[in-house]
Motif scaffolding. Structure first.
Motif, mmCIF file in Angstrom:
data_model
loop_
_atom_site.group_PDB
_atom_site.id
_atom_site.type_symbol
_atom_site.label_atom_id
_atom_site.label_comp_id
_atom_site.label_asym_id
_atom_site.label_seq_id
_atom_site.Cartn_x
_atom_site.Cartn_y
_atom_site.Cartn_z
ATOM 1 N N GLU A 43 -3.629 -4.895 -2.927
ATOM 2 C CA GLU A 43 -4.122 -5.359 -1.617
ATOM 3 C C GLU A 43 -4.932 -6.638 -1.766
ATOM 4 O O GLU A 43 -4.676 -7.632 -1.098
ATOM 5 N N GLU A 44 -5.924 -6.606 -2.661
ATOM 6 C CA GLU A 44 -6.872 -7.727 -2.765
ATOM 7 C C GLU A 44 -6.204 -9.030 -3.221
ATOM 8 O O GLU A 44 -6.577 -10.108 -2.788
ATOM 9 N N ASP A 45 -5.210 -8.912 -4.097
ATOM 10 C CA ASP A 45 -4.625 -10.131 -4.689
ATOM 11 C C ASP A 45 -3.284 -10.508 -4.058
ATOM 12 O O ASP A 45 -2.611 -11.412 -4.562
ATOM 13 N N GLN A 92 -5.634 -1.039 -5.110
ATOM 14 C CA GLN A 92 -6.610 -1.997 -4.567
ATOM 15 C C GLN A 92 -6.296 -3.431 -5.031
ATOM 16 O O GLN A 92 -6.418 -4.380 -4.267
#
Ligand SMILES: Cc1ncc(COP(=O)(O)O)c(C=O)c1O
Length: 442
Positions: A341-343, A338
């Motif tokens: 993906e997020e960063d 995650q």
């Protein structure tokens, strides 16, 4: 009492703990460092001294120590399901992780089989390869090929496809023989040769062996792009393309050991993406759980999975570990993915890598340095005429400069977590130069 804390921990550890990959007597002169806590890229000892973890604690820690997002995921998982056996049962973290990993390969590697450490993943890939050939009527294919200088772990099976004398020689009589082929290490370039020329030469060695005894060979195992434990030996992606083609031509499985080089370490999530090829088996461990919990896995193609699918128990893959697919470890891995993906981690790393490469230029151009090299988030260089005990002296001197670094022989390398600030990047480069100069000056 407070004052003695650090030395008390050292004494107690030396009385009762047998440390890995260590001649314990060396701790009479080399200090053992008891760590009291970690935060971000830093480890702290009981005296409040700190050390920048420039090698991600043996290449496992991707997003820093005590990462708030991984911590939160684990705390939630702890209150939900800490563990359940994976035979006859399944659970959300292992399903989600397997689906996400499969998607990352465009569903080419559709099934994941789980264990806890890297060496076990290698054992699994070797056994699966042999067994799938046997299930398909090719029981004679039972030999394995590895590269010169390869490292794939230290259990008996993994050690058989490892070619590092220090680890292997003592246990030689216990090991099954394997075939060893030339390493595509770009440092082997002859006058006028490029890294691609070395890759082609190394592939010819594979072709020779496959032509000679391809019908006996189950698989070749390769650590793609960087043979890490060998001393960060880097090769051109062309090598992987050539070997993939040879494997197809001669019916040999390709096992890619991405235990160290996977999870973004070389610049792409999987190292093999840079060659545009997929293996038959891909081993992952280390960074996949963010460096939190022991987790490893082997991904494979659906055709191989199908070779085991039968009403006959003995055609099934008969391998298990008690903690296979542990929910806490899988949840740490999901939190890790995650963050990717997020960063937008892979792109962010390109910027960080550029900065560290620039900051390391005084070392790259240093007169006592050769083969300065970098791929993704791995940097390495070799000391020319390194003094005796270079590695141990470098480690000890580095600790005095707030650094955790362990050269491999005369090769100094960095594999930092992906969260370094600009200030930490500049400090890492400046301190490495200072340590190098001090150690080389004797
Ligand atoms: C490429 C590679 N394969 C396998 C292993 C073995 O992993 P583990 O130490 O978790 O058994 C390592 C460990 O450093 C490794 O670097």
């Amino acid at each position: 009492m407070e004052l003695n804390k650090q030395s008390d921990w050292v004494a107690r550890s030396l009385r009762s703990v047998w440390h890995p990959c260590t001649q314990m007597q060396h701790h009479e002169t080399v200090p053992l460092i008891p760590v009291s806590r970690g935060k971000g890229a830093w480890l702290y000892d009981h005296d409040g001294r700190r050390y920048l973890d420039a090698i991600s604690s043996w290449w496992v820690n991707l997003f820093g120590h005590a990462n708030p997002r991984i911590n939160a995921a684990l705390k939630d998982q702890l209150d939900t399901l800490e563990h359940a056996m994976l035979a006859g049962f399944t659970h959300e973290p292992v399903i989600e992780l397997s689906e996400k990993l499969s998607a990352l390969t465009g569903h080419v590697l559709g099934h994941s089989f789980y264990a806890s450490d890297g060496a076990s993943a290698v054992e699994i890939a070797l056994k699966m390869s042999f067994h799938s050939w046997r299930n398909n009527g090719h029981a004679d294919k039972r030999e394995f090929v590895c590269l010169k200088g390869s490292y794939h772990g230290e259990t008996i099976g993994a050690l058989a496809v490892t070619d590092v004398a220090l680890f292997k020689d003592a246990y030689g009589p216990l090991l099954r023989a394997s075939q060893t082929v030339m390493s595509p290490d770009a440092r082997a370039a002859r006058e006028g040769e490029t890294a691609q020329d070395v890759a082609r030469r190394a592939a010819v060695d594979v072709e020779r062996l496959f032509t000679e005894r391809g019908d006996k060979i189950a698989a070749i195992i390769i650590e793609p792009l960087v043979q890490c434990a060998t001393g960060m030996a880097m090769h051109d992606p062309l090598y992987l393309q050539l070997v993939r083609a040879l494997c197809d031509q001669h019916n040999v499985h390709l096992i890619l050991d991405e235990i160290a080089v996977g999870c973004g370490r070389t610049g792409t999530f999987f190292a093999c993406e840079q060659a545009g090829v997929w293996p038959d088996f891909l081993c992952l461990s280390k960074g996949i759980s963010g460096g939190y919990l022991p987790l490893s896995l082997v991904m494979t193609r659906d055709e191989i999975y199908q070779a085991f699918y039968s009403d006959d128990v003995t055609r099934g893959f008969l391998h298990s570990h008690s903690y296979t697919g542990n929910p806490l470890a899988c949840r740490a891995a999901l939190a890790t993915l995650q963050i990717f993906e997020e960063d937008d981690v892979l792109n962010a790393n390109r910027v960080k890598a550029e900065r560290l490469t620039q900051a390391l230029q005084p070392l790259a151009r240093h007169e006592q340095v050769r083969h300065f090299r970098q791929r993704g988030m791995i940097w390495a260089f070799d000391a020319i005429d390194a003094p005796k005990d270079f590695s141990r002296r470098f480690f000890a001197t580095a600790t005095e400069h707030e650094l955790l670094m362990r050269p491999i022989g005369a090769t100094v390398y960095m594999m930092p977590p992906y969260i370094l600030s600009d200030e930490e990047i500049d400090g890492l480069a400046a301190n490495t130069l200072a340590v190098f100069n001090q150690v080389m000056a004797g």
